[in-house]
Scaffold this active site. Sequence first.
Site, PDB file in Angstrom:
ATOM      1  N   TYR A  41      34.002  26.747  40.595  1.00 47.85           N
ATOM      2  CA  TYR A  41      34.564  25.560  41.264  1.00 47.85           C
ATOM      3  C   TYR A  41      33.608  24.989  42.314  1.00 47.85           C
ATOM      4  O   TYR A  41      33.751  23.836  42.714  1.00 47.85           O
ATOM      5  CB  TYR A  41      35.902  25.877  41.956  1.00 47.85           C
ATOM      6  CG  TYR A  41      37.048  26.258  41.065  1.00 47.85           C
ATOM      7  CD1 TYR A  41      36.946  26.214  39.667  1.00 47.85           C
ATOM      8  CD2 TYR A  41      38.263  26.677  41.607  1.00 47.85           C
ATOM      9  CE1 TYR A  41      38.020  26.583  38.858  1.00 47.85           C
ATOM     10  CE2 TYR A  41      39.337  27.044  40.802  1.00 47.85           C
ATOM     11  CZ  TYR A  41      39.207  27.007  39.431  1.00 47.85           C
ATOM     12  OH  TYR A  41      40.262  27.374  38.638  1.00 47.85           O
ATOM     13  N   HIS A  99      36.960  34.943  34.509  1.00 40.93           N
ATOM     14  CA  HIS A  99      37.411  33.556  34.359  1.00 40.93           C
ATOM     15  C   HIS A  99      37.588  33.157  32.897  1.00 40.93           C
ATOM     16  O   HIS A  99      38.606  32.580  32.516  1.00 40.93           O
ATOM     17  CB  HIS A  99      36.413  32.623  35.041  1.00 40.93           C
ATOM     18  CG  HIS A  99      36.979  31.283  35.375  1.00 40.93           C
ATOM     19  ND1 HIS A  99      36.457  30.480  36.355  1.00 40.93           N
ATOM     20  CD2 HIS A  99      38.027  30.595  34.860  1.00 40.93           C
ATOM     21  CE1 HIS A  99      37.164  29.352  36.430  1.00 40.93           C
ATOM     22  NE2 HIS A  99      38.118  29.407  35.531  1.00 40.93           N
TER      23      HIS A  99
END
Length: 269
Positions: A41, A99
């Site tokens: 991110y 992830h």
Amino acid sequence: MNKTLPSFGLGTFRLKGQVVIDSVTTALELGYRAIDTAQIYGNEAEVGQAIAESGVPREQLFLTTKIWTEQLAGERLIPSIKDSLAKLRTDYLDLTLIHWPSPGGAVPLAETLAALMEAKAQGLTRQIGVSNFTVDLLKQAIAAVGAEPIATNQIELHPYLQNRKLVEFARSQGVPITSYMTLAYGAVLKDELIIRIAAAHRATPAQVVLAWALQLGYAVIPSSTKRENLASNLLAQQLVLSPDEMAQIAGLERGGRLVNPEGLAPVWD
């Protein structure tokens, strides 16, 4: 001491710079205590800054980050967690997730999980888990470390994509589900059925969808940049939908997957 996975938290996907600082700051003021971020991110440092400046004691928070695919190799994973910790200005994470599965299985899952278990043993993270894992990948993870250490499987899940086969398998193994994209990028908020149920409860469509997910036992991590939405979303925890309303929302399933990145996504169930 492992804290249980909070059922309600703040997501920070796509929020950068001052936007994410403001979102996290406001959320903490409103009473959010679980914050979800990820290495990819590019906002861990800003999340860390907002937390540090909030004055909320670290032990009251539940902080999650996710290891990016380039850091899944055994020798890279722990240094990448230490890098995340430095950015987040904390000594430990409450939860660290894989992830996405290693593209093409380039890094064996057992190797990544062994490194995650070692990070846990070193106190760098209190709990570990996975994200975007299919039934098959979950089976492989359980074969490698057992089901008990897997704190959650964080997956795309909303009324248009209910992922029932995967949910059923995870439940059978005692692996909790975290729903991301619960509002389907806002698409479900325009659904006539959701709007009708919201009107009946004098609630917002977002509250209805979040309450639906919570009632099914999922953890949710909606994000917002607006104070009124952050505050309003929190109230979803008090909203109770009837069995009939839950059944009607269940009928919205349409396989509407929104997150399917080429080269990253596994073969979905």
